[in-house]
Design a protein around this motif. Structure first.
Motif, PDB file in Angstrom:
ATOM      1  N   VAL A 128      50.441   3.364  -1.241  1.00 33.04           N
ATOM      2  CA  VAL A 128      49.167   3.367  -0.292  1.00 33.04           C
ATOM      3  C   VAL A 128      48.021   4.125  -1.183  1.00 33.04           C
ATOM      4  N   SER A 129      48.130   5.163  -2.008  1.00 30.33           N
ATOM      5  CA  SER A 129      47.138   5.528  -2.684  1.00 30.33           C
ATOM      6  C   SER A 129      46.650   4.534  -3.676  1.00 30.33           C
ATOM      7  N   SER A 130      47.276   3.776  -4.193  1.00 22.31           N
ATOM      8  CA  SER A 130      47.000   2.457  -5.238  1.00 22.31           C
ATOM      9  C   SER A 130      46.061   1.751  -4.615  1.00 22.31           C
ATOM     10  N   VAL A 131      46.598   1.095  -3.268  1.00 19.47           N
ATOM     11  CA  VAL A 131      46.002   0.185  -2.557  1.00 19.47           C
ATOM     12  C   VAL A 131      44.713   0.704  -2.167  1.00 19.47           C
ATOM     13  N   ASN A 132      44.526   1.909  -1.573  1.00 17.96           N
ATOM     14  CA  ASN A 132      43.513   2.528  -1.050  1.00 17.96           C
ATOM     15  C   ASN A 132      42.273   2.545  -2.400  1.00 17.96           C
ATOM     16  N   ALA A 133      42.834   3.053  -3.366  1.00 20.79           N
ATOM     17  CA  ALA A 133      41.784   3.169  -4.474  1.00 20.79           C
ATOM     18  C   ALA A 133      41.281   1.748  -4.954  1.00 20.79           C
ATOM     19  N   LEU A 134      42.017   0.642  -4.748  1.00 19.87           N
ATOM     20  CA  LEU A 134      41.681  -0.670  -5.296  1.00 19.87           C
ATOM     21  C   LEU A 134      40.719  -1.190  -3.956  1.00 19.87           C
ATOM     22  N   PHE A 135      40.798  -0.622  -2.761  1.00 21.10           N
ATOM     23  CA  PHE A 135      39.939  -1.161  -1.865  1.00 21.10           C
ATOM     24  C   PHE A 135      38.488  -0.454  -2.167  1.00 21.10           C
ATOM     25  N   LEU A 136      38.663   0.845  -2.265  1.00 14.22           N
ATOM     26  CA  LEU A 136      37.573   1.610  -2.560  1.00 14.22           C
ATOM     27  C   LEU A 136      36.668   1.243  -3.462  1.00 14.22           C
ATOM     28  N   ASP A 137      37.494   0.759  -4.707  1.00 12.43           N
ATOM     29  CA  ASP A 137      36.723   0.313  -6.017  1.00 12.43           C
ATOM     30  C   ASP A 137      35.959  -0.988  -5.779  1.00 12.43           C
ATOM     31  N   ASP A 138      36.459  -1.914  -4.929  1.00  7.81           N
ATOM     32  CA  ASP A 138      35.896  -3.115  -4.557  1.00  7.81           C
ATOM     33  C   ASP A 138      34.651  -2.648  -3.701  1.00  7.81           C
ATOM     34  N   LEU A 139      34.806  -1.682  -2.802  1.00  9.49           N
ATOM     35  CA  LEU A 139      33.815  -1.497  -1.805  1.00  9.49           C
ATOM     36  C   LEU A 139      32.469  -0.782  -2.705  1.00  9.49           C
ATOM     37  N   HIS A 140      32.991  -0.022  -3.509  1.00  7.91           N
ATOM     38  CA  HIS A 140      31.642   0.742  -4.126  1.00  7.91           C
ATOM     39  C   HIS A 140      31.044  -0.115  -5.030  1.00  7.91           C
ATOM     40  N   SER A 141      31.926  -1.015  -5.819  1.00  7.39           N
ATOM     41  CA  SER A 141      31.394  -2.129  -6.721  1.00  7.39           C
ATOM     42  C   SER A 141      30.553  -3.347  -6.020  1.00  7.39           C
ATOM     43  N   GLY A 142      30.761  -3.492  -4.758  1.00  8.53           N
ATOM     44  CA  GLY A 142      30.160  -4.721  -3.935  1.00  8.53           C
ATOM     45  C   GLY A 142      30.970  -5.881  -4.311  1.00  8.53           C
ATOM     46  N   ARG A 143      32.049  -5.579  -4.710  1.00 11.91           N
ATOM     47  CA  ARG A 143      33.081  -6.781  -4.878  1.00 11.91           C
ATOM     48  C   ARG A 143      33.711  -7.011  -3.706  1.00 11.91           C
ATOM     49  N   GLU A 144      33.643  -8.599  -3.355  1.00 18.87           N
ATOM     50  CA  GLU A 144      34.308  -9.291  -2.286  1.00 18.87           C
ATOM     51  C   GLU A 144      35.610  -9.955  -3.100  1.00 18.87           C
TER      52      GLU A 144
END
Length: 204
Positions: A128-144
């Motif tokens: 859960v922590s890993s997937v959430n971190a990946l999602f936040l990284d995408d969100l903050h970097s503007g990556r889709e």
């Protein structure tokens, strides 16, 4: 009587063993999730405090609601986590109206529903922590991660399936356990539930 009310009444009147076959006849291609939701909502209303019914009638209502959620999950009309969240809702109603746990299916008792939820969680706390971190990284970097210009928009939902979808399911059901954690009798179970609640609370 509306169509939903009529279908609910017909389904409720059937023996447990005949319900899924009846649903399949009604929806040869599978009942849509919205239909299952309407049936479950009707079952919830049937057992709530506002209903002036006998203890025996309310107990039968809980038994029907639990079986309905099992059928919805088994047929694919609800995901395991989403159907579990409804069982938590029913458990809180059972506590509110003063039902004795001995008179209810285990799935709508505090310890029973907590164990069921934990058994259905599709990811570990570390995942859960890993997937959430990946999602936040995408969100903050503007990556889709699931869409690039020119892609077929109808495929986005398919690409988004997987761990992110599983995370969303967990974020839906785990916080609901806050309503029953103080009523648990198994101390080990209390620790597990509080561990999950803490895990979710730490997510940004």
């Amino acid at each position: 009587m509306t169509q939903t009310e009529r279908e609910y009444a017909e389904l409720r009147a059937l023996p447990r063993s005949e319900r899924l076959a009846w649903v399949q006849r009604l929806f040869p291609d599978g009942a849509p999730p919205q239909w299952w939701l309407a049936m479950v909502e009707s079952a919830e209303v049937g057992v709530c405090r506002a209903r002036n019914i006998s203890y025996h009638e309310r107990r039968e209502g809980f038994e029907f609601a639990v079986s309905l959620l099992h059928d919805a999950c088994e047929s694919g009309g609800m995901s395991p986590c989403y159907s579990a969240s409804w069982l938590v809702r029913l458990t809180t109603i059972a506590l509110d109206v003063g039902m004795s746990p001995e008179d209810l299916p285990s799935e709508v008792t505090p310890d029973g529903v907590a164990r069921l939820v934990l058994d259905r969680l599709p990811l570990s706390q570390a995942e859960v922590s890993s997937v959430n971190a990946l999602f936040l990284d995408d969100l903050h970097s503007g990556r889709e991660r699931y869409y690039q210009p020119g892609d077929d928009l109808t495929l986005i939902g398919q690409r988004a399936n997987g761990r992110l979808r599983l995370l969303q399911e967990i974020l839906w059901v785990v916080p609901a356990l806050e309503c029953v954690v103080d009523r648990l009798s198994d101390e080990q179970l209390v620790g597990e539930v509080r561990g999950w609640l803490h895990c979710i609370a730490q997510l940004d």
